[in-house]
Design a protein around this motif. Structure first.
Motif: not given
Length: 191
Positions: A23, A103, A112-114
Motif C-alpha cells: 500500500g 493487483a 475493487r481497484r487498489p
C-alpha cells in the motif's frame, strides 16, 4: 538503439509489486535498489547480501527513507537525449503495468481497484541515467547493473544509505573492494 534488458525491466516491475502489495504511494530508489540487487547475480565478484536487515525492511515496505529532488539530467545531444527520455517513460509505464498484474487480476474478481503507486522523481532520474549511460557506451541491451549505477547518480537518495550499510558488512566490503581478497600464500608454497 539501446533497449532495457529483461533484468533492467524486471527490476523496475519487481520494485512496483511490493510497493503495491504494502500500500505504498510511491516506489523509491531504495525499493528499486533492492529489486536490482535481486537480479544482479554478482556485484564485484561477490553476491549481494539480500539478507541484510536494512534490505529486509525495504522489501517489507517499512523503509523510512525518502528521495530528494534529483539533479539535472545528463545531456549529450538533443535528439539522443529525447530518445532516452522517451525510452525512460516507456520503461516506467511498462514496469507499472507488469508490476500491477496481480493487483489487476484481484481487482477484476473483487471489483475493487487498489491505489497505484507512482515512481519518485529520483527513480525516474535513475532510470534515465542508467539508459543514458548504456546508450553512450554503445550497448544494445542495458542490464540491472546500469540501473544500480543510475541510482547512485541521485545524491542523498534513499538507496545511498542502504549501499553504505551494506558496505559495512563483510560481503559489502568485499564488493566495494572488488571481490574476495586473496589470501597470502602458505609458507613454503610458491606464489
Amino acid at each position: 538503439m539501446t533497449e532495457a534488458g529483461v533484468g533492467f525491466s524486471g527490476a523496475l516491475a519487481g520494485a512496483y509489486r511490493p510497493a503495491l502489495r504494502h500500500g505504498l504511494l510511491v516506489v523509491g530508489t531504495d525499493l528499486v535498489l533492492w529489486s536490482a540487487l535481486v537480479r544482479t547475480r554478482v556485484l564485484g565478484r561477490v553476491r549481494p547480501d539480500l539478507g541484510h536487515p536494512a534490505l529486509r525492511a525495504v522489501r517489507r515496505g517499512r523503509s523510512e527513507l525518502n528521495d530528494p529532488e534529483p539533479p539535472q539530467r545528463s545531456r549529450l545531444a538533443p535528439g539522443f537525449d529525447e530518445d532516452i527520455a522517451l525510452l525512460t517513460e516507456a520503461e516506467l509505464r511498462e514496469a507499472a503495468y507488469r508490476g500491477a498484474d496481480l493487483a489487476r487480476a484481484r481487482a477484476m474478481s473483487s471489483g475493487r481497484r487498489p491505489p497505484l503507486p507512482a515512481f519518485t522523481p529520483g527513480v525516474r532520474h535513475a532510470v534515465y541515467e542508467g539508459l543514458h549511460e548504456g546508450a553512450r557506451a554503445g550497448l544494445s541491451v542495458v542490464g540491472p547493473a546500469h540501473l544500480t549505477v543510475g541510482l547512485l547518480t541521485v545524491p542523498d537518495a534513499a538507496a545511498v544509505p542502504l549501499l553504505t550499510l551494506m558496505a559495512g558488512s563483510r560481503a559489502g566490503q568485499r564488493a566495494v573492494r572488488g571481490g574476495t581478497p586473496r589470501r597470502p600464500p602458505a609458507a613454503g608454497h610458491p606464489s
